[in-house]
Design an enzyme around this catalytic site. Sequence first.
Site, PDB file in Angstrom:
ATOM      1  N   HIS A   1       0.828  -1.204   0.000  1.00 31.76           N
ATOM      2  CA  HIS A   1       0.000   0.000   0.000  1.00 31.76           C
ATOM      3  C   HIS A   1       0.867   1.260   0.000  1.00 31.76           C
ATOM      4  O   HIS A   1       1.564   1.542   0.970  1.00 31.76           O
ATOM      5  CB  HIS A   1      -0.894  -0.041   1.252  1.00 31.76           C
ATOM      6  CG  HIS A   1      -1.841   1.089   1.378  1.00 31.76           C
ATOM      7  ND1 HIS A   1      -1.826   1.940   2.463  1.00 31.76           N
ATOM      8  CD2 HIS A   1      -2.846   1.509   0.579  1.00 31.76           C
ATOM      9  CE1 HIS A   1      -2.790   2.832   2.329  1.00 31.76           C
ATOM     10  NE2 HIS A   1      -3.424   2.594   1.187  1.00 31.76           N
TER      11      HIS A   1
ATOM     12  N   HIS B   1      -0.580  10.674  -2.708  1.00 31.10           N
ATOM     13  CA  HIS B   1      -1.908  10.296  -2.213  1.00 31.10           C
ATOM     14  C   HIS B   1      -2.813  11.498  -1.957  1.00 31.10           C
ATOM     15  O   HIS B   1      -3.930  11.567  -2.478  1.00 31.10           O
ATOM     16  CB  HIS B   1      -1.786   9.477  -0.925  1.00 31.10           C
ATOM     17  CG  HIS B   1      -3.114   9.110  -0.333  1.00 31.10           C
ATOM     18  ND1 HIS B   1      -3.764   9.906   0.597  1.00 31.10           N
ATOM     19  CD2 HIS B   1      -3.933   8.055  -0.570  1.00 31.10           C
ATOM     20  CE1 HIS B   1      -4.923   9.345   0.906  1.00 31.10           C
ATOM     21  NE2 HIS B   1      -5.046   8.217   0.221  1.00 31.10           N
TER      22      HIS B   1
ATOM     23  N   ASP C   1      -1.035   6.003  -6.038  1.00 29.12           N
ATOM     24  CA  ASP C   1      -2.067   7.000  -6.320  1.00 29.12           C
ATOM     25  C   ASP C   1      -1.548   8.004  -7.335  1.00 29.12           C
ATOM     26  O   ASP C   1      -0.400   8.462  -7.232  1.00 29.12           O
ATOM     27  CB  ASP C   1      -2.435   7.757  -5.039  1.00 29.12           C
ATOM     28  CG  ASP C   1      -2.700   6.816  -3.875  1.00 29.12           C
ATOM     29  OD1 ASP C   1      -3.854   6.381  -3.743  1.00 29.12           O
ATOM     30  OD2 ASP C   1      -1.761   6.518  -3.104  1.00 29.12           O
TER      31      ASP C   1
ATOM     32  N   GLU D   1      -4.499   3.806  -8.352  1.00 26.61           N
ATOM     33  CA  GLU D   1      -5.695   4.500  -7.863  1.00 26.61           C
ATOM     34  C   GLU D   1      -5.772   5.895  -8.485  1.00 26.61           C
ATOM     35  O   GLU D   1      -4.873   6.716  -8.309  1.00 26.61           O
ATOM     36  CB  GLU D   1      -5.710   4.615  -6.341  1.00 26.61           C
ATOM     37  CG  GLU D   1      -6.980   5.294  -5.853  1.00 26.61           C
ATOM     38  CD  GLU D   1      -7.102   5.432  -4.347  1.00 26.61           C
ATOM     39  OE1 GLU D   1      -7.908   6.282  -3.896  1.00 26.61           O
ATOM     40  OE2 GLU D   1      -6.402   4.703  -3.620  1.00 26.61           O
TER      41      GLU D   1
ATOM     42  N   GLU E   1       0.401  -0.814  -4.766  1.00 27.28           N
ATOM     43  CA  GLU E   1      -0.708   0.130  -4.912  1.00 27.28           C
ATOM     44  C   GLU E   1      -0.142   1.533  -4.838  1.00 27.28           C
ATOM     45  O   GLU E   1       0.702   1.818  -3.981  1.00 27.28           O
ATOM     46  CB  GLU E   1      -1.737  -0.099  -3.801  1.00 27.28           C
ATOM     47  CG  GLU E   1      -2.996   0.734  -3.903  1.00 27.28           C
ATOM     48  CD  GLU E   1      -2.919   2.089  -3.197  1.00 27.28           C
ATOM     49  OE1 GLU E   1      -3.854   2.900  -3.358  1.00 27.28           O
ATOM     50  OE2 GLU E   1      -1.923   2.340  -2.475  1.00 27.28           O
TER      51      GLU E   1
END
Length: 243
Positions: free
Chosen positions: A6, A48, A35, A108, A33
């Site tokens: 993450h 993020h 962003d 994301e 993962e």
Amino acid sequence: MKIYAHRGYSGAYPENTMLAFQKAHSAGCDGIELDVQLTKDGEVVIIHDETVDRTTDCTGRVYDYTLEELKTCNAAAHWKDGKTKLTIPTFEEYCAWVASTDLITNIELKTGVIYYPELEAKTLAFVKRYHLEHRVLFSSFNHLSLSAIKKLDAAMPCGALVPETGLVNAGYCAHSFGFEYYHPAYCTVDKAAVDECHRYQVGINVWTVNSMQALEDCYAWGCDGIFTNYPEVCVAYVKAKQQ
């Protein structure tokens, strides 16, 4: 059960930095993962928050900075003694690196607060430029962004992110809109929710799994993947269970 780091190995290194991504890879995770957002001059960057305040030594909104200006921010400013210098990576920088690995990337799209024009198209263009089509999936709290990805390329796997309130009949919902995955918070998941997703051939990837109880539950329930800040621990657990 796949282990996604993450924001990289964010439990031990500055989140969404190349260092965190490289350490996650070394930890043996299945995927990363991250962003993406856009700068003032339309460059895709990995961060993020919609502002740089929490993770850097600068202040203000990401989209008020040009890429050149954003690169002056120290993405490791609040890590350890603050002496390490790390830049906010561009998505292309990441793609060039990850193309040499076997990692999956969950991208994301951060369009839930600020809708960035062409973020979907620009991000997908980099995926294709570096031939990563078969090693990525897109997720977003803004499901319109996932629909935009599907319009650009129907074969791109997408995961519907939902907040901590969860979603009843999530498998039916994701299947109805052509999304391959459902991404809920751990606190909203149980075996019945996992089974309901699987009845509709929808995979379920759970965030953010940072406790042993959550890890054990997700594995026992048959979750397809988890997002964790501590990939090394989770990788070791899954390997031990499979022996």
